[in-house]
Write an enzyme that holds these catalytic residues in place. Structure first.
Site, mmCIF file in Angstrom:
data_model
loop_
_atom_site.group_PDB
_atom_site.id
_atom_site.type_symbol
_atom_site.label_atom_id
_atom_site.label_comp_id
_atom_site.label_asym_id
_atom_site.label_seq_id
_atom_site.Cartn_x
_atom_site.Cartn_y
_atom_site.Cartn_z
ATOM 1 N N ALA A 15 14.019 -8.352 -0.795
ATOM 2 C CA ALA A 15 13.569 -8.041 0.571
ATOM 3 C C ALA A 15 14.633 -8.408 1.594
ATOM 4 O O ALA A 15 14.326 -8.874 2.682
ATOM 5 C CB ALA A 15 12.269 -8.791 0.870
ATOM 6 N N ARG A 21 17.128 3.309 8.321
ATOM 7 C CA ARG A 21 16.482 4.602 8.589
ATOM 8 C C ARG A 21 15.119 4.466 9.255
ATOM 9 O O ARG A 21 14.561 5.462 9.723
ATOM 10 C CB ARG A 21 16.362 5.400 7.280
ATOM 11 C CG ARG A 21 17.685 6.019 6.840
ATOM 12 C CD ARG A 21 17.462 7.071 5.785
ATOM 13 N NE ARG A 21 17.192 6.496 4.474
ATOM 14 C CZ ARG A 21 16.668 7.177 3.460
ATOM 15 N NH1 ARG A 21 16.334 8.443 3.608
ATOM 16 N NH2 ARG A 21 16.460 6.575 2.293
ATOM 17 N N GLY A 84 24.207 -5.532 -2.680
ATOM 18 C CA GLY A 84 23.580 -4.768 -3.745
ATOM 19 C C GLY A 84 22.465 -5.513 -4.450
ATOM 20 O O GLY A 84 22.289 -6.724 -4.292
ATOM 21 N N ASP A 109 9.742 -2.865 -0.824
ATOM 22 C CA ASP A 109 9.341 -1.695 -0.031
ATOM 23 C C ASP A 109 8.514 -0.701 -0.835
ATOM 24 O O ASP A 109 8.543 0.499 -0.559
ATOM 25 C CB ASP A 109 10.573 -1.008 0.560
ATOM 26 C CG ASP A 109 11.513 -0.439 -0.509
ATOM 27 O OD1 ASP A 109 11.267 -0.688 -1.710
ATOM 28 O OD2 ASP A 109 12.475 0.259 -0.134
ATOM 29 N N GLU A 161 23.935 7.291 -11.927
ATOM 30 C CA GLU A 161 23.725 7.485 -10.494
ATOM 31 C C GLU A 161 24.112 8.908 -10.117
ATOM 32 O O GLU A 161 25.010 9.514 -10.716
ATOM 33 C CB GLU A 161 24.548 6.479 -9.691
ATOM 34 C CG GLU A 161 24.142 5.038 -9.913
ATOM 35 C CD GLU A 161 22.679 4.766 -9.614
ATOM 36 O OE1 GLU A 161 22.133 5.383 -8.672
ATOM 37 O OE2 GLU A 161 22.063 3.950 -10.326
ATOM 38 N N ALA A 430 -33.512 -11.927 40.686
ATOM 39 C CA ALA A 430 -32.467 -10.908 40.742
ATOM 40 C C ALA A 430 -31.612 -11.088 41.987
ATOM 41 O O ALA A 430 -32.103 -11.461 43.061
ATOM 42 C CB ALA A 430 -33.098 -9.516 40.737
#
Length: 467
Positions: A15, A21, A84, A109, A161, A430
């Protein structure tokens, strides 16, 4: 030995990233989703699995992430430079020194990750006696993801990849989901051998699989049938899509448990909330936070309830806002009532339309039917508060208490200027402004004497017409 023994399993949740983005000052994994931060859903899976320890690797805005997750039983590991995923996991080596069990590695995520899929991962890992087990899934459009390579017999042969893949390899639909289970000693031994990517210079976790394969280690895989469970959230659009899936999961679970949702497509219930059987939720209802709603209740359209305890057979009419309240059995609220934090309603209380309550206790069977403000007050049993009544609890410097004892009748359009006490069985006429204590069974008038001027209205009209 059970494959799910919590003493044999630790979790590492990655995390540390920024999530550029998302276009946000808030770290990506803290964006709220269904009542929890995004990463909170992953941590809840770990908690339900009962893992021995959960380590959260943090980096970007580390202190903010620590504060946001302070209530979770996790340990934080700092990745100062985000280099990484392999580098991130390597930061946990010191914390896990001497641990010889399994390490579950998952990104923070993936809020749609299910207990069932992780259970399959751990079971497969144990039964296959693998040193590493990876979750994969299949996508119609796998662009951007690492492809899973297999031999003619279907055995796992590595991950390529996309930037390094041949045209034939890019046509492969099976992708790496980035969720793994490793034997701890072999994981850290391999992590030290990972070389940086030639493209970005970062250290990627899939390289561990290649290193283990080269050493002829057994690698297993688990296919996630629903790819939505394992795909990370990177944009606001993906966050909205994930919320739609999560919201419907919660609503379906409630309906299976005996809750009626008249329009499941517009019913919003937090993952932390509970709703009792035979309760009916009308369209456009929002149940937020850790709200607990009992059995046989009805919540009508447009109402929002957050972090509140609602008893059995309670009716919430249209357009109510209820925040951090305790509501006992058989109460009726609304329409358009506003309960600010700190209210406690006893049994069979009625809070009517356009009534606002704040930090008050209302006793059994009492009624505040309409157009009233009650704040910082204790209201006894069987009290009737007339329309337009205001407890004047703030003098410009501090808040003060109003105490209304049992069986009191407050006439409409009265102002009770705190601090003040209205004794048991008293009546307030009242239109009164009450500034002093009213004795039990007394009748209090706090208004000017009425004066009638005979014929004056006619004279006023005559004078106006001359102009």
């Amino acid at each position: 030995k059970s494959s799910l023994s919590p003493q044999d399993l630790c979790a590492v949740v990655i995390a540390a990233g920024q999530g550029t983005r998302m276009r946000s000052d808030l770290p990506k994994i803290l964006h709220p989703l269904g009542g929890l931060p995004m990463v909170g859903h992953v941590l809840e899976v770990c908690r339900r699995l009962g893992v021995k320890r959960t380590l959260v690797v943090i980096g970007h805005q580390a202190e903010r992430v620590r504060e946001a997750l302070a209530a979770y039983p996790v340990e934080f590991v700092l990745q100062e430079d985000q280099r990484g995923t392999a580098h991130a996991v390597l930061q946990t080596e010191a914390a896990l020194q001497g641990f010889v069990g399994d390490v579950l590695v998952v990104n923070g995520d993936v809020p749609l990750l299910s207990d069932a899929l992780v259970h399959r991962l751990l079971t497969t890992h144990a039964e296959s006696r693998a040193l590493a087990t990876a979750v994969t899934t299949k996508l119609t459009n796998p662009r951007g993801y690492g492809r899973v390579m297999r031999d003619a017999r279907g055995a796992f042969r590595g991950i390529v990849e996309e930037v390094e893949a041949t045209p034939a390899q890019r046509r492969v639909k099976e992708i790496n989901a980035g969720i793994y289970c490793f034997k701890a000693p072999h994981l850290f031994e391999a992590l030290h051998k990972v070389r940086p990517s030639s493209v970005k210079g970062e250290f990627y976790l899939p390289e561990v699989l290649a290193i283990l394969l080269k050493a002829r280690a057994r690698i297993a895989t688990v296919l996630a049938d629903d790819s939505r469970e394992v795909l990370g959230i990177n944009t606001r659009g993906e966050l909205a899509d994930a919320y739609g899936v999560l919201r419907r999961r919660v609503v379906d679970r409630l309906m299976e448990a005996g809750v009626t949702c008249l329009d499941p497509n517009t019913t919003h219930v937090s993952v932390q909330a509970t709703v009792g059987r035979d309760t009916t939720l009308y369209p456009n209802v929002q149940i937020e936070g850790g709200t607990r709603i009992g059995e046989g209740c009805t919540v009508h359209s447009g109402s929002r309830i957050r972090d509140s305890q609602v008893g059995n057979r309670v009716t919430v009419l249209d357009g109510c806002v209820i925040l951090e309240a305790e509501i006992a059995d058989e109460c009726i609220l609304g329409p358009y009532a506003h309960l600010r934090p700190g209210n406690k309603l006893r049994r069979k209380v009625k809070i009517g339309n356009f009534v606002e309550l704040k930090k008050s206790v209302v006793g059994d069977g009492s009624k505040v039917p309409h157009l009233t403000y009650v704040g910082d007050s204790t209201v006894g049993e069987r009290v009737n508060v007339g329309a337009g009544t205001i407890t004047c609890n703030y003098d410009g410097f501090g808040k003060h208490q109003t105490i209304i004892e049992d069986d009191v009748f407050i006439g409409s359009n009265s102002c009770l200027v705190a601090p003040v006490r209205i004794g048991r069985g008293a009546y307030v006429a009242a239109g009164s402004t009450i500034t002093q204590e009213v004795a039990p069974d007394a009748l209090a008038f706090g208004r000017a004497q009425q004066v009638n001027k005979e014929g004056r209205a006619a004279l006023i009209r005559a004078s106006k017409t001359k102009h």
